[in-house]
Structure formats: C-alpha cells, structure tokens
Write a protein that holds these residues in place. Structure first.
Motif, PDB file in Angstrom:
ATOM      1  N   CYS A  22       0.830  -1.205   0.000  1.00 30.66           N
ATOM      2  CA  CYS A  22       0.000   0.000   0.000  1.00 30.66           C
ATOM      3  C   CYS A  22       0.856   1.242   0.000  1.00 30.66           C
ATOM      4  CB  CYS A  22      -0.922   0.013   1.226  1.00 30.66           C
ATOM      5  SG  CYS A  22      -2.262  -1.199   1.119  1.00 30.66           S
ATOM      6  N   THR A  26       0.468   3.720  -3.277  1.00 36.31           N
ATOM      7  CA  THR A  26      -0.305   4.923  -3.031  1.00 36.31           C
ATOM      8  C   THR A  26       0.599   6.053  -2.555  1.00 36.31           C
ATOM      9  OG1 THR A  26      -2.131   3.506  -2.332  1.00 36.31           O
ATOM     10  CG2 THR A  26      -2.288   5.851  -1.793  1.00 36.31           C
ATOM     11  N   SER A  56      -8.105   2.990 -12.549  1.00 32.68           N
ATOM     12  CA  SER A  56      -8.607   1.894 -11.710  1.00 32.68           C
ATOM     13  C   SER A  56      -8.043   1.949 -10.303  1.00 32.68           C
ATOM     14  CB  SER A  56      -8.273   0.549 -12.352  1.00 32.68           C
ATOM     15  OG  SER A  56      -6.866   0.315 -12.327  1.00 32.68           O
ATOM     16  N   LYS A  57      -6.901   2.644 -10.137  1.00 30.21           N
ATOM     17  CA  LYS A  57      -6.287   2.765  -8.810  1.00 30.21           C
ATOM     18  C   LYS A  57      -6.752   4.009  -8.058  1.00 30.21           C
ATOM     19  CE  LYS A  57      -2.094   0.117  -9.779  1.00 30.21           C
ATOM     20  NZ  LYS A  57      -0.608   0.120  -9.799  1.00 30.21           N
ATOM     21  N   SER A  58      -7.629   4.792  -8.691  1.00 26.04           N
ATOM     22  CA  SER A  58      -8.134   6.008  -8.053  1.00 26.04           C
ATOM     23  C   SER A  58      -9.555   5.779  -7.560  1.00 26.04           C
ATOM     24  CB  SER A  58      -8.111   7.176  -9.048  1.00 26.04           C
ATOM     25  OG  SER A  58      -8.815   8.282  -8.529  1.00 26.04           O
ATOM     26  N   GLN A  59      -9.718   5.788  -6.244  1.00 23.75           N
ATOM     27  CA  GLN A  59     -11.050   5.620  -5.675  1.00 23.75           C
ATOM     28  C   GLN A  59     -11.981   6.744  -6.108  1.00 23.75           C
ATOM     29  OE1 GLN A  59     -12.151   2.947  -4.004  1.00 23.75           O
ATOM     30  NE2 GLN A  59     -10.124   2.061  -4.354  1.00 23.75           N
ATOM     31  N   LYS A  62     -13.410   6.281  -9.626  1.00 24.41           N
ATOM     32  CA  LYS A  62     -14.507   5.305  -9.666  1.00 24.41           C
ATOM     33  C   LYS A  62     -15.839   5.965  -9.303  1.00 24.41           C
ATOM     34  CE  LYS A  62     -11.422   1.456  -8.514  1.00 24.41           C
ATOM     35  NZ  LYS A  62     -11.029   0.481  -7.487  1.00 24.41           N
ATOM     36  N   GLN A  63     -15.765   7.094  -8.598  1.00 27.03           N
ATOM     37  CA  GLN A  63     -16.980   7.816  -8.214  1.00 27.03           C
ATOM     38  C   GLN A  63     -17.306   8.932  -9.212  1.00 27.03           C
ATOM     39  OE1 GLN A  63     -16.132   9.215  -4.240  1.00 27.03           O
ATOM     40  NE2 GLN A  63     -15.529   7.173  -3.545  1.00 27.03           N
ATOM     41  N   THR A  67      -8.810  11.986 -11.881  1.00 27.50           N
ATOM     42  CA  THR A  67      -7.641  11.335 -11.295  1.00 27.50           C
ATOM     43  C   THR A  67      -6.515  12.364 -11.290  1.00 27.50           C
ATOM     44  OG1 THR A  67      -8.307   9.164 -12.115  1.00 27.50           O
ATOM     45  CG2 THR A  67      -5.990   9.450 -11.518  1.00 27.50           C
ATOM     46  N   GLN A  77      -4.176  10.174  -4.490  1.00 28.32           N
ATOM     47  CA  GLN A  77      -5.522   9.790  -4.080  1.00 28.32           C
ATOM     48  C   GLN A  77      -6.227  11.047  -3.569  1.00 28.32           C
ATOM     49  OE1 GLN A  77      -7.045   7.014  -4.571  1.00 28.32           O
ATOM     50  NE2 GLN A  77      -5.317   5.775  -5.258  1.00 28.32           N
ATOM     51  N   THR A  79      -9.952  13.489  -4.028  1.00 33.63           N
ATOM     52  CA  THR A  79     -11.275  13.708  -4.608  1.00 33.63           C
ATOM     53  C   THR A  79     -11.300  15.111  -5.213  1.00 33.63           C
ATOM     54  OG1 THR A  79     -12.193  14.672  -2.592  1.00 33.63           O
ATOM     55  CG2 THR A  79     -12.324  12.262  -2.835  1.00 33.63           C
TER      56      THR A  79
END
Length: 474
Positions: A22, A26, A56-59, A62-63, A67, A77, A79
């Motif tokens: 991790c 990250t 795909s590695k960015s939470q 996905k929302q 990125t 990472q 928002t």
C-alpha cells in the motif's frame, strides 16, 4: 502448537507485505519536508519520466471524479473536493480530458503552452515560451467536453483547452486508429516556479485500457541551453540552392507538409513568384536572415494567396510600390534590428487580410496610400522618426481602432483617416500640433478621441485647423 505459531507468523508476514505494498502503490498526499526533498532528489532535471494514468487505482475516479497527478509525487488519491484546496497536484484527467491546478480548476498557478514542435528532446529550457505570455492557457469552464468511453458522454466543467481534444479517432479503420497530437506542451507546475516539457503518447494504457492516458515529461529550467527544436512542418533553406531549386528538388508529399519556411540565402522575385504555384499554405515565411534581391518596382508578395505571415529581412531598407497588395497576409514582422527606413507608395494597400504589423524603429518615411484599404488592421504605432503622414495613408482602414504617433509628427495629409469608421483613439506624443493639409480627420465616426499631452491641450485646440476637433489630454 508449532502449526499455530507458523500460521500466526505467516499472517504477520502477509500483513507486513500488504502494508508495504500500500505504501509503495499509493503516493503520500502530504509528505513532510524531508520526504519532499527526497522525492525531488529522485527526479532529476532533464530526466524523462513516462507515466500511465491508471484510473482503476483512483477511488475518486470510480466515483466520477478526476484522477490527480503531481509531477513530483506521481498519481495521487484525491477527490475533486480535496483538490480544490491544495497545490499538491499539478494536472488531472477525467478519462482523457485534462485540467491543471490553476485558473478555474484550482488554487495553484499552473498553465499550459502549446508549442509548434514535436521534438521533445530539442526543448532545453522554458524562457522562450515564458516570454510569449499570450500563448499560455489557464483553465476555464467548458461545455460539451466529450469523454473517451464506450458510450459517448459529454460533460461540463473546468478544463485546460490544451489538455482536451488532443487525439482523434479514425473510424474509417477497424479497429479505429488513434491519431495523437504530438505537439510538446510546456506546463507550469502548480507552485508557479517549476516547468516541465510534456508530450502525450497514447489514449490507451499499455494493456489497451481506453482512457488510461500515457504521456512523458521532464523538468526543464527557466533559463538554460537554447532550444534546438524545429517546428512541425518547418523547412530551412540555406547554402547554394535557391528557393526555386530547393522546392523543385522536393517530392510533393514532403512539400505539402511545409508550414514554416525559413530562407537564409538570397531571395529573388523569381523565388517569390514560385510560391504562388505551390499547393501548400505557409503559416510563416521567415526571410529575416535572407538577402533580398528585389527592386522597388517589383511585386514581392503582391497577389500571393498562400503566405499568412512574413518576417522581413533585417537588411531590407525599403518596402516597395504595392509589395503586399491583394495578398492574404495577416501579419508582417520587422526584426528588432531591421534597417528598413522607407515604406513606399501603396506598399500594403489592399492587403485586406492584414491584422497585425509592428513598424521598425528605423523607419523614417511613409509614402501616400501606404495602408489604404487594409480592412482588417485594428491598431498601429508610427515610429518616432516619421515626421510626415501623407494623403490617404490609412484611408478605408475600416477596422482601425487605435493609432499612436510616437514622435514629433509635423504634418498630416488630406484624407489621412477617411472612412476609418471604427476609429476610437488617435494619440500624439508631441506637444506641438502637426500642420493639417486638407481634411485629415474627415469621414471618421463621431465618437473618436484625439489624445495629446495634458500640457498641450490648449495649444492643439487653438492651432490652425484644430478648432472643434475632439482633443483630450492624457
């Protein structure tokens, strides 16, 4: 018992691997000063870094968020909400469409310059681009930005115009071919101090994942080694071959790709005439280092329809009779060390596309009708050594809004500004009112102003022929 201990040890080891994994995958969003220095030391100036934005590695991605990426700390990472209040990121992508940490997208100072070259290695420093302030783009609101998805989707938001629409899909080929805009970008980082050269490589990731943008970048100094990059479509002619001979020796496919032509040897009227017969359109003809073998009564670029901009030779001392007439020239440039001292009769007359011209400080004489019917010309400064403006010099320059006489103009000719219907401001630097021959100001709209030094307002208003004119002080 031993089996239990072994299982516990194995679990601890797997947990340790998971934690270290991790940490490496990250990037930390807020490293301390020691960590920042360590990161900066890892990325050396001049080192080229190739990156794939992995959504795909960015939470947040996905929302539906962007990125985010830092030139120092790589993919982050964050928002969209987090990104509003930090300068830790430099650029970000919503599928393939990008924004920067500046303008309407962030609190940083990022901006993007689209160069005219695809030669990544030929760009050594940023100063050349920083000096050209008008070409830097900051983020603004955009509507109808198309996202690179299976089902086409348009969004509204803040983007940088140099980071969107940077590739085209050729749907005539199956599978569709992606044509990438290869122009190198210069990006100012969010801190406002660092610069990178940046080039898109693909709209697909290495595993052919659509929208996983791939690019390369490298930090460059503000001041440093001179750039050696040639512009896309640039040809430089030097040596013993004339312009005619050089073009005749080229195959049509290569010739048709020419956009910028720089000539460093002698140029004759025959050379210039040959350009009319070519199918290419020149964005720029650079004659600054050429020797011009053209007579005052020759045509130069008269009637030429495929040159948009010309840079005049430094050694050229005059612009001849009607040289630029009926052409499609939009801009004429005189180099800083230009020796031009005379603009001949009707030299630019009927250059109906001419928008921009900066006259050289060496200029002394402008003959009559020099700019007559330059319908697109909006502003002009007359250098300080010019003392007489003859008749009809700017007649029917219908888009001319501003003119500034920098020197001690002594005489203005008849119909000088006739039918300059958009004229807003005529500015004089001299405190001595010029003599008026005939009616220099007839045919101008009723809202224009004549600006003169504040201390000279009364002198102008009481001078012969000036009474009733809209004279104001500045």
């Amino acid at each position: 018992m031993k089996r239990k201990e072994t299982i516990l040890a194995l679990c601890s080891f797997m947990s340790f691997l998971s934690m270290t994994s991790c940490d490496s995958d990250t990037p930390k969003e807020n490293p301390n000063e020691d960590q920042k220095e360590q990161i900066e030391n890892q990325i050396k100036e001049g080192e080229t870094i190739t990156v794939e934005i992995d959504h795909s590695k960015s939470q947040a991605s996905k929302q539906g968020d962007f990125t985010y990426f830092s030139f120092l700390k790589k993919q982050l990472q964050l928002t969209d909400k987090d990104a509003e209040s930090t300068v830790d990121w430099d650029i970000a992508f919503l599928t393939t469409e990008g924004r920067t940490n500046g303008g309407e997208s962030g609190k940083g100072k990022a901006a993007v310059y689209l160069t005219e070259t695809d030669d990544f290695d030929g760009i050594k420093s940023a100063s050349e681009f920083v000096a050209n302030a008008d070409n830097w783009k900051v983020d603004k609101k955009h509507q109808g930005v198309k996202l690179f998805k299976m089902h086409s989707e348009e969004v509204e938001g803040s983007f940088n115009e140099n980071l969107i629409s940077w590739f085209k899909m050729d749907l005539k080929i199956m599978p569709p071919k992606v044509n990438i805009r290869k122009n190198v970008l210069i990006i100012r980082a969010a801190d406002g101090d660092k610069y990178v050269k940046f080039q898109f490589l693909d709209a697909y990731g290495k595993d052919k994942i659509p929208g996983n943008v791939r690019f390369r970048y490298s930090f460059i100094p503000l001041k440093g080694e001179a750039n050696t990059a040639k512009r896309i479509g640039e040809e430089i002619i030097s040596g013993s071959k004339s312009l005619v001979e050089y073009l005749e020796s080229m195959d049509k496919e290569k010739k048709d790709k020419i956009k910028y032509l720089k000539v460093k040897n002698g140029v004759s009227q025959e050379d210039l005439n040959s350009l009319k017969n070519e199918s290419f359109e020149l964005a720029e003809l650079d004659l600054s280092e050429a020797t011009l073998n053209v007579d005052y009564y020759d045509k130069f670029l008269k009637d030429n329809k495929n040159v948009k901009k010309v840079i005049m030779p430094v050694t050229c001392t005059q612009i001849g009779l009607g040289w630029m007439g009926y052409s499609k020239l939009e801009e004429v440039v005189f180099p800083k060390k230009s020796k031009c001292n005379k603009i001949g009769e009707g030299a630019f007359a009927l250059s109906q596309y001419l928008k921009k011209i900066t006259l050289p400080e060496s200029l002394e004489t402008i003959e009559k009708e020099a700019f007559k019917y330059c319908l697109k010309l909006e502003s002009i400064e007359v250098p300080s050594n010019v003392i007489v403006l003859p008749e009809s010099c700017f007649e029917n320059c219908r888009e001319l809004k501003h003119i500034f006489f920098k020197g001690n103009i002594r005489q203005l000719g008849d119909w000088l500004f006739y039918n300059c219907s958009a004229l807003q401001e005529i500015k004089f630097q001299t405190a001595t009112p010029p003599a008026l021959l005939g009616e220099p100001f007839s045919g101008i709209n009723q809202f224009y102003k004549i600006l003169v030094p504040k201390s000279a307002v009364e002198a102008y208003k009481t001078a012969e022929g000036w009474s009733g004119l809209p004279v104001n002080g500045y």
